[in-house]
Design an enzyme around this catalytic site. Structure first.
Site, PDB file in Angstrom:
ATOM      1  N   THR A 180       0.868  -1.185   0.000  1.00  0.00           N
ATOM      2  CA  THR A 180       0.000   0.000   0.000  1.00  0.00           C
ATOM      3  C   THR A 180       0.905   1.236   0.000  1.00  0.00           C
ATOM      4  OG1 THR A 180      -0.255  -0.216   2.398  1.00  0.00           O
ATOM      5  CG2 THR A 180      -2.022  -1.103   1.026  1.00  0.00           C
ATOM      6  N   LYS A 221       4.301  -7.088   4.256  1.00  0.00           N
ATOM      7  CA  LYS A 221       3.818  -5.776   3.847  1.00  0.00           C
ATOM      8  C   LYS A 221       3.608  -4.958   5.100  1.00  0.00           C
ATOM      9  CE  LYS A 221       0.304  -2.830   3.680  1.00  0.00           C
ATOM     10  NZ  LYS A 221      -0.532  -2.386   4.817  1.00  0.00           N
ATOM     11  N   THR A 223      -0.632  -3.209  11.168  1.00  0.00           N
ATOM     12  CA  THR A 223      -1.046  -3.281   9.778  1.00  0.00           C
ATOM     13  C   THR A 223       0.078  -3.826   8.990  1.00  0.00           C
ATOM     14  OG1 THR A 223      -2.479  -1.437   9.857  1.00  0.00           O
ATOM     15  CG2 THR A 223      -1.840  -2.054   7.737  1.00  0.00           C
ATOM     16  N   GLU A 238       6.533   4.636   7.140  1.00  0.00           N
ATOM     17  CA  GLU A 238       6.047   5.792   6.384  1.00  0.00           C
ATOM     18  C   GLU A 238       6.827   7.054   6.758  1.00  0.00           C
ATOM     19  OE1 GLU A 238       1.447   4.300   5.770  1.00  0.00           O
ATOM     20  OE2 GLU A 238       1.938   5.571   7.470  1.00  0.00           O
ATOM     21  N   ASN A 292      -0.109  10.331   5.796  1.00  0.00           N
ATOM     22  CA  ASN A 292      -1.308   9.907   6.502  1.00  0.00           C
ATOM     23  C   ASN A 292      -2.399  10.962   6.520  1.00  0.00           C
ATOM     24  OD1 ASN A 292      -0.926   7.106   7.806  1.00  0.00           O
ATOM     25  ND2 ASN A 292       1.050   8.120   8.048  1.00  0.00           N
ATOM     26  N   THR A 335      -7.166   9.821  -0.068  1.00  0.00           N
ATOM     27  CA  THR A 335      -7.342  10.544  -1.327  1.00  0.00           C
ATOM     28  C   THR A 335      -6.138  10.427  -2.221  1.00  0.00           C
ATOM     29  OG1 THR A 335      -6.540  12.564  -0.257  1.00  0.00           O
ATOM     30  CG2 THR A 335      -8.918  12.215  -0.303  1.00  0.00           C
TER      31      THR A 335
END
Length: 394
Positions: free
Chosen positions: A142, A168, A179, A266, A389, A394
């Site tokens: 992702t 992942k 996650t 991230e 984040n 979007t």
């Protein structure tokens, strides 16, 4: 690397974005002994609930995984969609639907694009081949920036046994479980009890020792399939050398994959090990290390390359672990910054700052109060983490 009896496939099904691998399949020619560890979040996605129930039999033959939609908090419709997706795969593979495990990752609360599954199940199954492992690893990404895979080969029970693993994860990472998805396949011949035991022990020392942002997801899972095609002697006794050999390989794979997840956090620019020693008990050392590792102020200081040890000792103080602040030593790498609770001055801080400029380093805390010692792996908080984040949907 090719492992006996397994094949893989991935397609761009358009589940969320066009022209992006987002639907993957792992398939064993024969039913495989399978063990799993799942999220501890009270809110569990439909695939997690289904897999927990199906793994009561300790066997599976396929894993169907998608990115682009978590299929979490989607009610009865989400559960029905998950079951339907598994049924589509089972029918195309010619196996019982209870032998298909399901996994999803993506945005919570969005309905599954079931039409994408219907339209692409046949080409997904037709594309199965032994060389497509890396494609599946890309299909589960992702916000990951790189696919995360590891490979091992080991002689166990007189036979060459192969292992392949993928993971992942880049955000919403905090034990217990997060996650992150992890799938490991092996052609080892091993009983369910021993496989489950090895998996739980390995996860406790790998994925349950990392944190990126302190959030626990609804979808995370680690699954291990062992189809026995290597033909080694059965691993059915935890006291035997072949079990130890198997466990060591699995442990090393889980730790390497967990480290890859943290390195790809991230917006992360640094991978940091927080090691707390000298605690009364190991559990106290872990609690304190985890508190430091999840502190936003500590993590932003890492990003700013600021040797702000005050934030670390403050996090220690709110961890709930009792200790004497006047006994504490803190070091960044091999630079001692604090001795017996007192900073060692500007020269030590400057040397510690040089350590912080690296992309990998260790913070060592000594409480001098016992033999307990544990570590947790974390990363820094950067400006990019907020950007990623803030507009994730979007």
């Amino acid at each position: 690397m090719i492992i006996k009896g397994f094949s893989f496939s991935a397609v761009a099904a358009g589940i969320k974005y066009p022209d992006r691998l987002d639907l993957g399949l792992i398939y064993s020619d024969e039913p495989a002994v399978t063990a799993g560890v799942f999220t501890t979040n009270q809110v569990k996605a439909a695939p997690v609930l289904i897999d927990i129930d199906r793994l009561r039999q300790g066997r599976s033959q396929a894993i169907l995984v998608n990115s682009g939609c978590a299929n979490a908090c989607t009610g009865r419709n989400g559960m029905n969609d998950a079951l339907t997706s598994g049924r589509l795969a089972a029918e195309e593979l010619g196996i019982g639907e209870e032998m298909v495990l399901l996994s999803s990752t993506g945005v919570i609360g969005m309905p599954l694009n079931l039409e994408a599954f219907r339209a692409h199940m046949k080409p997904l199954v037709n594309g199965l081949g032994p060389d497509n492992f890396e494609r599946v690893a890309r299909a589960i990404m992702t916000t990951d920036t790189v696919a995360k895979t590891v490979y091992r080969s080991e002689v166990i029970g007189g036979k060459e046994v192969g292992f392949m693993g993928m993971a992942k994860g880049a955000g919403m990472i905090m034990p217990n479980m997060a996650t992150m998805l992890c799938f490991i396949v092996t052609d080892a011949r091993i009983s369910y009890f021993e496989l489950n035991q090895a998996l739980k022990a390995g996860v406790a020392e790998s994925f349950n020792r990392i944190t990126i942002d302190g959030d626990t997801s609804t979808n995370d899972m680690v699954l291990v399939m062992a189809n026995g095609a290597a033909g080694n002697d059965w691993i059915d006794d935890v006291s035997r050398d072949d079990y130890t050999a198997f466990e060591n390989v699995l442990d090393s794979m889980l730790k390497e994959l967990a480290m890859k997840v943290v390195r790809d956090g991230e917006g992360a620019t640094k991978c940091v090990t927080i090691r707390v020693c000298g605690a009364k008990e190991n559990v106290e050392a872990e609690i304190m290390a985890r508190t430091i590792a999840t502190s936003s102020l500590v993590k932003t200081a890492f990003f700013g390359e600021d040797a702000n040890w005050g934030r670390i000792i403050a996090a220690m103080g709110r961890s709930g672990v009792r200790f004497n602040p006047e006994h504490v030593d803190i070091a960044f790498g091999d630079v001692l910054l604090v001795r017996n609770g007192v900073g060692l001055g500007p020269d030590a801080e400057q040397a510690a700052t040089e350590v912080l400029r690296g992309d990998t380093f260790t913070v060592c805390i000594d409480l001098k109060d016992g033999n307990g010692c544990e570590e947790v792996i974390t990363c820094d908080f950067s400006i990019d983490y907020v950007k990623i984040n803030a507009d994730y949907r979007t």
